[in-house]
Design a protein around this motif. Structure first.
Motif, short mmCIF file in Angstrom:
data_model
loop_
_atom_site.label_atom_id
_atom_site.label_comp_id
_atom_site.label_asym_id
_atom_site.label_seq_id
_atom_site.Cartn_x
_atom_site.Cartn_y
_atom_site.Cartn_z
N GLY A 203 -127.73 -64.39 -32.77
CA GLY A 203 -127.11 -63.08 -32.60
C GLY A 203 -127.84 -61.99 -33.36
N SER A 240 -122.14 -63.55 -30.63
CA SER A 240 -121.48 -62.25 -30.71
C SER A 240 -120.06 -62.36 -31.22
CB SER A 240 -121.48 -61.58 -29.32
OG SER A 240 -120.81 -62.40 -28.37
N SER A 243 -120.18 -63.36 -35.17
CA SER A 243 -121.08 -62.61 -36.04
C SER A 243 -120.32 -62.08 -37.25
CB SER A 243 -121.71 -61.43 -35.29
OG SER A 243 -122.43 -60.61 -36.19
N ALA A 246 -119.75 -58.36 -37.11
CA ALA A 246 -118.86 -57.86 -36.07
C ALA A 246 -117.41 -58.24 -36.34
CB ALA A 246 -119.30 -58.39 -34.71
#
Length: 736
Positions: A203, A240, A243, A246
């Motif tokens: 990622g 994603s 992560s 994130a």
């Protein structure tokens, strides 16, 4: 009668002939089909095995060597480093440094094997147990729309990452299996694991454990702890979703699953898992900045001229200071009026670009107004006019006259609409008197002014029309900033640059910027003289809003109808240029160089030079105490805000009371009584040490007076003149 006997054998023969046929008929039909199926199955299996062996053999022959597979795939990785070495931006996929299996911590190896393929060391590339589990899951969830459960081994994932795409088709899956078997045939388990750890996607554009570790933790994977290994290993399933930048909670939850899996697989103990505490992992600070893209867009195209073309990963070390960049962005966004764009360039004394802002928001507009836009500089252009005059023999204390003047049919006017009469060159520059600049240009030659601008780094076309002395030629922000930086450097050339060094990912040097001493553009005394004028403009003139509590030299600039506002100046080795205006060049009310641009300059410079020593100029300005008092907000207010009348630089204009014109030959009326100290130019120069005190008995000289009421700014008090003619094109007449 004789009876003929039938041969006994005929009956036996008939009977025995029926027995086998009767037995065959008794054999069940399903056994016949089973036998046939087994035979055909074995035949097909043999043919399939042969075909698979041939396919794997061909794949092995065509497969690259281990060293070839270690090379990064197409798509060059370029990592951009700030001046302190921090990576703040990356282009292309990031592969980090290739780590041998010995360099990868054992906890990282174990975490990856446990969570992705715990039977990695025992299967031939395909895991029958995992495939069976996936098949059962597919049968149970058939028709539900759920994706088939993953059964890919580490070897299969490696084959997919190197040779195939991620599409979910049976054809791709079959090729993946063949390639996995070929990989297992050609390479050892350690080689396969090394390839996998350096090529799997984590990622954020990061491929390989080293790139991921640097991306999320700010250090190499060789220093990875158990907690960090759990976070990284958990990313492979869904980079994603898990992560840490994130969704930190999702990443921590997934790391806990990885630790439990490692315990179940026997790689770590329960106590080790309990002591890992992924929640305490320190994530690398996000250093990427939106506005820094203006800098990278300007600097990176220069790589083509610095190094030979290649596809290997690069590390590009630049001059940008991330702290200064943040301060520059904040200064522009905080001070640019609504609907107005802004640009800022900050150069160190050798030309290193420390900050660059090309607009208020890169996402909204990536047009770099600092390096691409060409706009009129207004009175900031007077830097070249006065430098040419000093080089021609003028002194900063020489007397000039502010009066109506016409040059080849062009009659410039002052921003105040008045003429002040005799004054020093210093006063004319500090208060940006247009008529004096026009007279100087006419006397020394407009070509001399153009030559001075070209010498100091202006690259755009320069005309020699009379109005050019007021900044009618269009320039770039970075060029004007470089010109002021050359003055700050004592008259030595400054070439802006952004790249200091380029290396490959393994540290091999491709480019190192050589040390440049620069070229002498003007004599040092010329640079010292213009610096004297520039610091006076900040201390007593149009640039007072740019004061930052230490020596500053600078100049404002404002174009016709407030279409452009400029401030350029330097202090403590940093030279900064600020421009504000609309992209469509429409007028903006209140956009004067001495207001928003000067305030943005001050906001930025306070941060930029905070850790630098105070550097006095060759000529130090010492002001009377009343001039050091803090100005009120009304000083910079617009007429609609508080009723005060200001010029285009934000400077107050005082209108004297008007009476009937005196009769011809009559004596001039006495000056109005002063409500505060009344200062003339000679007094200022005496108090600041620029000239010895005059004889007390001598009559004062007739020079324009500077009136300074208590707690107010100094103001030029002059009689109203006749209205001068405007330039034919209307450009360059509103400068400051």
């Amino acid at each position: 009668m004789r009876r003929e006997r039938q041969p006994a054998s005929s009956g036996k023969s008939s009977s025995s002939g029926k027995t086998p046929r009767s037995g065959a008929a008794a054999l069940p039909r399903w056994r016949l089909w089973l036998r046939r199926a087994v035979r055909w199955g074995l035949a097909l299996a043999f043919v399939g095995a042969v075909a698979l062996a041939v396919a794997v053999g061909l794949a092995v022959q065509r497969m690259p060597s281990f060293e070839a597979l270690k090379k990064s795939p197409a798509g060059q990785t370029v990592r951009i480093h700030a001046a302190d070495g921090t990576v703040f931006f990356s282009l292309g996929p990031n592969y980090g440094r290739w780590l041998t299996l010995r360099e990868v911590p054992q906890v990282m190896q174990d975490a990856m094997v446990a969570v992705e393929d715990r039977r990695f060391r025992y299967h031939p590339g395909l895991d029958p147990v995992g495939m069976t589990r996936a098949a059962v899951f597919a049968v149970r969830t058939h028709g539900t729309g759920r994706r088939m459960q993953g059964a890919s081994t580490i070897t299969q994932q490696l084959a997919r990452n190197i040779f195939l795409s991620n599409s979910y088709t049976w054809t791709r899956k079959g090729r993946e299996m063949v390639l996995a078997l070929a990989l297992e045939w050609k390479f050892s388990k350690d080689e396969l694991l090394e390839l996998y750890l350096n090529k799997v996607y984590f990622g954020g554009g990061s491929y390989g454990v080293d790139a991921a570790s640097r991306r999320f933790f700010g250090h190499s994977a060789t220093q990875m702890s158990l907690s960090e290994a759990a976070v990284i290993a958990g990313l492979v399933k869904a980079p994603s979703r898990y992560s840490p930048t994130a969704d930190a909670q999702a990443a921590l939850g997934r790391a806990g699953v990885v630790l439990e899996t490692m315990v179940d697989a026997g790689f770590i103990t329960r106590s080790q898992a309990a002591g890992a505490e992924p929640a305490n992992v320190q994530l690398a600070q996000e250093t990427g900045q939106n506005s820094a893209r203006y800098f990278t867009d300007w600097a990176l195209p220069q790589l083509d001229m610095l190094i030979d073309e290649g596809n290997e990963p690069l590390d590009v070390y630049t001059t940008i200071d991330l702290g200064m960049q943040r301060a520059a962005t904040a200064a522009i966004q905080a001070n640019a009026p609504g609907g107005v764009q802004g640009a800022l360039v900050a150069l160190d004394r050798d030309g290193a670009v420390r900050a660059m802002v090309g607009g208020t928001d890169y996402v909204t507009s990536n047009y770099n107004r600092a390096t691409q836009a060409v706009r009129q500089p207004g009175s900031a252009w007077k830097l070249f006019v006065y430098m040419a005059a000093l080089e021609a023999g003028y002194k900063v204390d020489d007397q000039v006259v502010d009066e109506p003047v016409t040059i080849n049919g062009w009659s410039p006017r002052n921003s105040s609409g008045r003429f002040a009469g005799p004054m020093s060159l210093r006063t004319a520059f500090a208060y940006s008197v247009n008529t004096v600049a026009a007279k100087l240009g006419d006397e020394i030659g407009f070509s001399s002014v153009a030559n001075m601008a070209r010498r100091l780094g202006i690259t755009t076309p320069i005309n020699t029309h009379p109005s050019m002395v007021l900044g009618s030629a269009e320039v770039r922000v970075i060029d004007m900033t470089a010109a002021f930086a050359a003055v700050a450097r004592g008259g030595v050339s400054v070439q802006p640059y952004g790249i200091t060094r380029v290396t490959t990912a393994d540290g091999r040097l491709l480019y190192q910027r050589p040390a440049e001493r620069g070229q002498v553009l003007v004599d040092h005394w010329v640079a010292a003289g213009i610096t004297d004028l520039l610091q006076t403009a900040v201390n007593t003139g149009t640039g007072k809003a740019a004061q930052i509590g230490r020596p500053v030299a600078g100049k404002t600039g404002t174009t016709s109808s407030n279409k452009d506002g400029w401030f350029l100046g330097f202090s403590s080795g940093i030279t900064t240029g600020v421009w504000m205006g609309r992209d469509d060049a429409k007028p903006v009310g209140g956009l004067q160089g001495g207001r928003a641009p000067a305030r943005a300059f001050a906001d930025f410079m306070r941060v930029a030079v905070a850790k630098r020593p105070i550097e006095p100029f060759d000529t130090e300005v010492k002001l009377p105490e009343w001039q050091l008092e803090e100005d009120g907000e009304a000083y910079f207010g617009a007429p609609e805000e508080d009723g005060a009348l200001v010029d285009e630089n934000g400077m107050p204009i005082e209108l004297p009371a008007l009476g009937p014109p005196p009769e011809e030959g009559a004596a001039a009326p006495p000056p109005p009584p002063a409500d505060g100290p009344v200062l003339n130019q000679q007094w200022i120069e005496e108090q600041t040490g620029r000239r010895p005190p005059a004889d007390p008995g001598a009559a004062p000289r007739a020079v324009p007076q500077l009136k300074a009421p208590p707690a107010a700014a100094p103001k030029i008090i002059v009689p109203l003149p006749k209205t001068p003619a405007r330039p034919p094109n209307g450009e360059g007449d509103r400068t400051g």
